[in-house]
Enzyme design. Structure first.
Site, PDB file in Angstrom:
ATOM      1  CG  HIS A 151      47.953 -19.116  12.752  1.00 63.45           C
ATOM      2  ND1 HIS A 151      47.221 -19.694  13.752  1.00 63.45           N
ATOM      3  CD2 HIS A 151      49.178 -18.857  13.326  1.00 63.45           C
ATOM      4  CE1 HIS A 151      47.950 -19.798  14.852  1.00 63.45           C
ATOM      5  NE2 HIS A 151      49.150 -19.278  14.627  1.00 63.45           N
ATOM      6  CB  ILE A 163      34.886 -23.107   4.379  1.00 62.00           C
ATOM      7  CG1 ILE A 163      34.450 -23.857   3.114  1.00 62.00           C
ATOM      8  CG2 ILE A 163      33.774 -22.284   4.999  1.00 62.00           C
ATOM      9  CD1 ILE A 163      33.610 -23.109   2.143  1.00 62.00           C
ATOM     10  N   GLY A 165      37.630 -20.598   9.089  1.00 61.93           N
ATOM     11  CA  GLY A 165      36.997 -20.853  10.382  1.00 61.93           C
ATOM     12  C   GLY A 165      36.625 -22.316  10.572  1.00 61.93           C
ATOM     13  CG  PHE A 166      34.297 -24.575   8.907  1.00 64.22           C
ATOM     14  CD1 PHE A 166      33.425 -25.382   9.623  1.00 64.22           C
ATOM     15  CD2 PHE A 166      33.882 -23.317   8.510  1.00 64.22           C
ATOM     16  CE1 PHE A 166      32.148 -24.945   9.925  1.00 64.22           C
ATOM     17  CE2 PHE A 166      32.599 -22.874   8.806  1.00 64.22           C
ATOM     18  CZ  PHE A 166      31.728 -23.686   9.519  1.00 64.22           C
ATOM     19  CG  HIS A 189      42.668 -27.261  14.663  1.00 62.41           C
ATOM     20  ND1 HIS A 189      43.760 -27.876  15.210  1.00 62.41           N
ATOM     21  CD2 HIS A 189      42.672 -25.984  15.122  1.00 62.41           C
ATOM     22  CE1 HIS A 189      44.402 -27.009  15.977  1.00 62.41           C
ATOM     23  NE2 HIS A 189      43.767 -25.848  15.946  1.00 62.41           N
ATOM     24  NE  ARG A 212      40.848 -23.079  20.421  1.00 62.87           N
ATOM     25  CZ  ARG A 212      41.892 -22.849  19.633  1.00 62.87           C
ATOM     26  NH1 ARG A 212      42.804 -21.977  19.997  1.00 62.87           N
ATOM     27  NH2 ARG A 212      42.036 -23.486  18.488  1.00 62.87           N
ATOM     28  CG  ASP A 248      40.117 -18.024  14.089  1.00 63.92           C
ATOM     29  OD1 ASP A 248      40.272 -17.388  15.148  1.00 63.92           O
ATOM     30  OD2 ASP A 248      41.056 -18.342  13.334  1.00 63.92           O
ATOM     31  NE  ARG A 264      47.546 -18.299  21.139  1.00 64.42           N
ATOM     32  CZ  ARG A 264      47.109 -19.151  20.212  1.00 64.42           C
ATOM     33  NH1 ARG A 264      47.927 -19.534  19.250  1.00 64.42           N
ATOM     34  NH2 ARG A 264      45.878 -19.631  20.271  1.00 64.42           N
ATOM     35  NE  ARG A 321      70.314 -25.902   9.619  1.00 63.31           N
ATOM     36  CZ  ARG A 321      70.176 -26.554   8.471  1.00 63.31           C
ATOM     37  NH1 ARG A 321      69.286 -27.533   8.358  1.00 63.31           N
ATOM     38  NH2 ARG A 321      70.912 -26.240   7.439  1.00 63.31           N
TER      39      ARG A 321
HETATM   40  C1  LIG Z   1      43.128 -20.165  15.578  1.00 70.59           C
HETATM   41  C2  LIG Z   1      43.560 -20.916  14.372  1.00 70.59           C
HETATM   42  O1  LIG Z   1      44.592 -20.656  13.813  1.00 70.59           O
HETATM   43  S1  LIG Z   1      42.565 -22.180  13.893  1.00 70.59           S
HETATM   44  C3  LIG Z   1      42.848 -22.368  12.163  1.00 70.59           C
HETATM   45  C4  LIG Z   1      42.289 -21.175  11.416  1.00 70.59           C
HETATM   46  N1  LIG Z   1      42.369 -21.390   9.960  1.00 70.59           N
HETATM   47  C5  LIG Z   1      41.252 -21.574   9.202  1.00 70.59           C
HETATM   48  O2  LIG Z   1      40.124 -21.590   9.666  1.00 70.59           O
HETATM   49  C6  LIG Z   1      41.512 -21.725   7.722  1.00 70.59           C
HETATM   50  C7  LIG Z   1      40.671 -22.848   7.121  1.00 70.59           C
HETATM   51  N2  LIG Z   1      41.194 -24.142   7.525  1.00 70.59           N
HETATM   52  C8  LIG Z   1      42.272 -24.687   6.903  1.00 70.59           C
HETATM   53  O3  LIG Z   1      42.816 -24.132   5.954  1.00 70.59           O
HETATM   54  C9  LIG Z   1      42.821 -25.997   7.446  1.00 70.59           C
HETATM   55  O4  LIG Z   1      41.799 -26.748   8.062  1.00 70.59           O
HETATM   56  C10 LIG Z   1      43.966 -25.771   8.453  1.00 70.59           C
HETATM   57  C11 LIG Z   1      45.058 -24.856   7.863  1.00 70.59           C
HETATM   58  C12 LIG Z   1      43.459 -25.153   9.746  1.00 70.59           C
HETATM   59  C13 LIG Z   1      44.586 -27.128   8.790  1.00 70.59           C
HETATM   60  O5  LIG Z   1      45.174 -27.644   7.617  1.00 70.59           O
HETATM   61  P1  LIG Z   1      45.555 -29.191   7.470  1.00 70.59           P
HETATM   62  O6  LIG Z   1      46.187 -29.662   8.712  1.00 70.59           O
HETATM   63  O7  LIG Z   1      46.326 -29.334   6.211  1.00 70.59           O
HETATM   64  O8  LIG Z   1      44.114 -29.841   7.331  1.00 70.59           O
HETATM   65  P2  LIG Z   1      43.706 -31.378   7.060  1.00 70.59           P
HETATM   66  O9  LIG Z   1      44.906 -32.233   6.904  1.00 70.59           O
HETATM   67  O10 LIG Z   1      42.725 -31.732   8.090  1.00 70.59           O
HETATM   68  O11 LIG Z   1      42.973 -31.239   5.630  1.00 70.59           O
HETATM   69  C14 LIG Z   1      42.377 -32.369   5.025  1.00 70.59           C
HETATM   70  C15 LIG Z   1      41.630 -31.978   3.791  1.00 70.59           C
HETATM   71  O12 LIG Z   1      40.526 -31.184   4.183  1.00 70.59           O
HETATM   72  C16 LIG Z   1      40.517 -29.981   3.480  1.00 70.59           C
HETATM   73  N3  LIG Z   1      40.129 -28.916   4.366  1.00 70.59           N
HETATM   74  C17 LIG Z   1      40.597 -28.668   5.597  1.00 70.59           C
HETATM   75  N4  LIG Z   1      40.057 -27.555   6.086  1.00 70.59           N
HETATM   76  C18 LIG Z   1      39.226 -27.089   5.124  1.00 70.59           C
HETATM   77  C19 LIG Z   1      38.391 -25.958   5.041  1.00 70.59           C
HETATM   78  N5  LIG Z   1      38.336 -25.068   6.039  1.00 70.59           N
HETATM   79  N6  LIG Z   1      37.668 -25.773   3.928  1.00 70.59           N
HETATM   80  C20 LIG Z   1      37.729 -26.646   2.918  1.00 70.59           C
HETATM   81  N7  LIG Z   1      38.515 -27.742   2.943  1.00 70.59           N
HETATM   82  C21 LIG Z   1      39.252 -27.947   4.027  1.00 70.59           C
HETATM   83  C22 LIG Z   1      41.963 -29.756   3.077  1.00 70.59           C
HETATM   84  O13 LIG Z   1      42.071 -28.900   1.964  1.00 70.59           O
HETATM   85  C23 LIG Z   1      42.439 -31.154   2.803  1.00 70.59           C
HETATM   86  O14 LIG Z   1      42.066 -31.518   1.501  1.00 70.59           O
HETATM   87  P3  LIG Z   1      43.187 -31.794   0.366  1.00 70.59           P
HETATM   88  O15 LIG Z   1      43.886 -33.027   0.830  1.00 70.59           O
HETATM   89  O16 LIG Z   1      42.381 -31.966  -0.872  1.00 70.59           O
HETATM   90  O17 LIG Z   1      44.085 -30.598   0.350  1.00 70.59           O
HETATM   91  O1  LIG Z   2      46.988 -24.838  16.908  1.00 63.01           O
HETATM   92  C1  LIG Z   2      46.891 -24.407  15.749  1.00 63.01           C
HETATM   93  O2  LIG Z   2      47.456 -24.921  14.773  1.00 63.01           O
HETATM   94  C2  LIG Z   2      46.052 -23.219  15.454  1.00 63.01           C
HETATM   95  C3  LIG Z   2      45.188 -22.796  16.583  1.00 63.01           C
HETATM   96  O3  LIG Z   2      44.111 -23.311  16.795  1.00 63.01           O
HETATM   97  C4  LIG Z   2      45.680 -21.773  17.484  1.00 63.01           C
HETATM   98  O4  LIG Z   2      46.823 -21.317  17.336  1.00 63.01           O
HETATM   99  O5  LIG Z   2      44.917 -21.356  18.379  1.00 63.01           O
END
Ligand SMILES: CC(=O)SCCNC(=O)CCNC(=O)[C@H](O)C(C)(C)COP(=O)(O)OP(=O)(O)OC[C@H]1O[C@@H](n2cnc3c(N)ncnc32)[C@H](O)[C@@H]1OP(=O)(O)O
Ligand SMILES: O=C([O-])CC(=O)C(=O)O
Length: 383
Positions: free
Chosen positions: A230, A264, A266-267, A269, A278, A320, A345, A364
């Site tokens: 997150h 990875i 920052g990639f 969602h 954004r 991010d 936030r 709940r």
């Molecule tokens: C402001 C914020 O909070 S924005 C989010 C910030 N977080 C990150 O940047 C962490 C990296 N990103 C991630 O871990 C994920 O993309 C999340 C947590 C944001 C979303 O997770 P999910 O909703 O489960 O993603 P989604 O369903 O699209 O994933 C599909 C596949 O792509 C892969 N994938 C998604 N994001 C990434 C990534 N950043 N790097 C590599 N693989 C990825 C997942 O592992 C998944 O593969 P799997 O089925 O083999 O496990």
């Molecule tokens: O909506 C989400 O899951 C994560 C996000 O991009 C944020 O909180 O800004």
């Protein structure tokens, strides 16, 4: 046959099941995320419009009151926030006890919680006061601890800067920031302010649904934002970008990371499927700062990462990723990246707490049981 974006895209998990994905968990009038495929709106205003034509204080006012302020209202709100910036001596004493190597998100969590000890919300009629107090005090909580633990300096927690963005940069750097840095920080705070039912906001709402107090709701949300999946991703992205020596090195190392099935940062969602609205805004600021800095290497490496992830996995930068280089160009220490997210936030969290309270039922959900069949306790000596 030509592959479409969707066909080439990384295997997206279905929008259901695990992680409550795709399930509505309540109503909100505050925000839409990805409604028309990629958009983001706060109370009906498009994020690009807000980032171009408003300030963070206007956005905070919007989230707390449902409407943008007029000039008189904004001036009064800025003055109110300015009067709430200083920290109580007891809180400064606690911050001074927190070691230098503590994660700054733990500092924010403790600072928020302890302020709630000193100045409890009392009752819900005080909710706006509690939210504004935290909004005004968070920059000082972060910077007072940081400057004391790292440089042995006890900073003045007040400043003459009008904006929260300028105030934060002033406390951190000890001098008035440039107009441009102030504006970039202001835009960053606008971009991070609100995002519907993301994990930390949902945490705040769950806490609020038990009729708990504002400080508890925000403390719980900080703990949730801390994780690298997150808010912690901006910091993790910076560490990764700094470990790459050039665009080609970035591509080579990312290929290895993907082959090892590493995430990875920052990639990707949970809601957006092809882009995060954004990103284009903060990326443009990163490019501008890079050019003015006279060293574009961080930006160039970041662009190479973006291209590589899209070409190889159809994964896009979330909010991010380009925040990392943007903050770095402004000389902000990496460990403060996620706490800045908190400063912003908080507005979304507090607005959701107020919204939850206005039409509350305890949150709940149920669980699908996967444990053993009913059984009897066997006497301990017979197990
Ligand atoms: C402001 C914020 O909070 S924005 C989010 C910030 N977080 C990150 O940047 C962490 C990296 N990103 C991630 O871990 C994920 O993309 C999340 C947590 C944001 C979303 O997770 P999910 O909703 O489960 O993603 P989604 O369903 O699209 O994933 C599909 C596949 O792509 C892969 N994938 C998604 N994001 C990434 C990534 N950043 N790097 C590599 N693989 C990825 C997942 O592992 C998944 O593969 P799997 O089925 O083999 O496990
Ligand atoms: O909506 C989400 O899951 C994560 C996000 O991009 C944020 O909180 O800004």
């Amino acid at each position: 046959m030509t592959e479409t974006t969707e066909e080439k895209s990384v295997a997206k998990k279905p929008n259901s099941g695990a992680g409550l994905r795709g399930q509505s968990a309540g109503e909100t009038a505050l925000c839409t995320v990805g409604k028309s495929g990629s958009g983001l709106t706060y109370c009906g205003y498009d994020i690009a419009d807000l980032a171009e034509n408003s300030t963070f204080e206007e956005v905070a006012y919007l989230l707390f009151n449902g409407e943008l302020p007029n000039q008189t209202q904004l001036t009064a709100y800025q003055a109110e926030l300015k009067s709430l910036r200083d920290l109580p001596e007891a809180l400064k004493a606690v911050l001074k006890l927190i070691p230098k190597d503590t994660h700054p998100m733990d500092v924010m969590r403790t600072g928020c919680s302890f302020l709630g000890n000193l100045e409890p919300e009392g009752d819900f009629s005080q909710q706006n006061n509690a939210a504004n107090r935290l909004l005004a005090a968070f920059p000082a909580i972060m910077c007072y601890w940081y400057k004391y633990s790292h440089d042995g300096v006890e900073i003045d927690c007040q400043s003459s800067e009008t904006s929260l963005a300028g105030h934060f940069l002033r406390l951190l750097k000890g001098e008035s920031p440039s107009k441009q840095h102030q504006r970039v920080m202001d835009v960053s705070l606008i971009l991070y302010a609100e995002h519907e039912f993301n994990a930390s906001t949902f945490t705040a709402r769950v806490c609020a649904s038990t009729l708990s107090d504002m400080f508890s709701c925000i403390t719980a949300a900080i703990g949730t934002l801390r994780g690298p999946l997150h808010g912690g991703a901006n910091e993790a992205a910076m560490d990764m970008i700094l470990s790459f020596t050039s665009p080609s090195d970035a591509k080579e190392k990312m290929a290895g990371m993907l082959a090892r099935k590493e995430k990875i940062m920052g990639f990707g969602h949970a809601i957006y499927r092809t882009s995060d609205p954004r990103n284009v805004i903060i990326k443009a600021w990163s490019e501008k700062l890079a050019e003015e800095n006279g060293d574009t290497s961080l930006y160039d490496i970041s662009v190479a990462c973006e291209e590589y992830m899209w070409d190889s996995k159809k994964l896009f930068c979330n909010a991010d990723f380009f925040h990392a280089s943007t903050y770095n160009y402004m000389g902000i220490p990496t460990k403060l990246f996620t706490p800045i997210f908190v400063c912003s936030r908080l507005t979304g969290w507090a607005a959701h707490v107020m919204e939850q309270r206005s039409n509350n039922r305890i949150i709940r959900p149920s669980a699908d049981y996967t444990g053993s069949e009913p059984r009897k306790v066997v006497a301990i000596e017979k197990r």
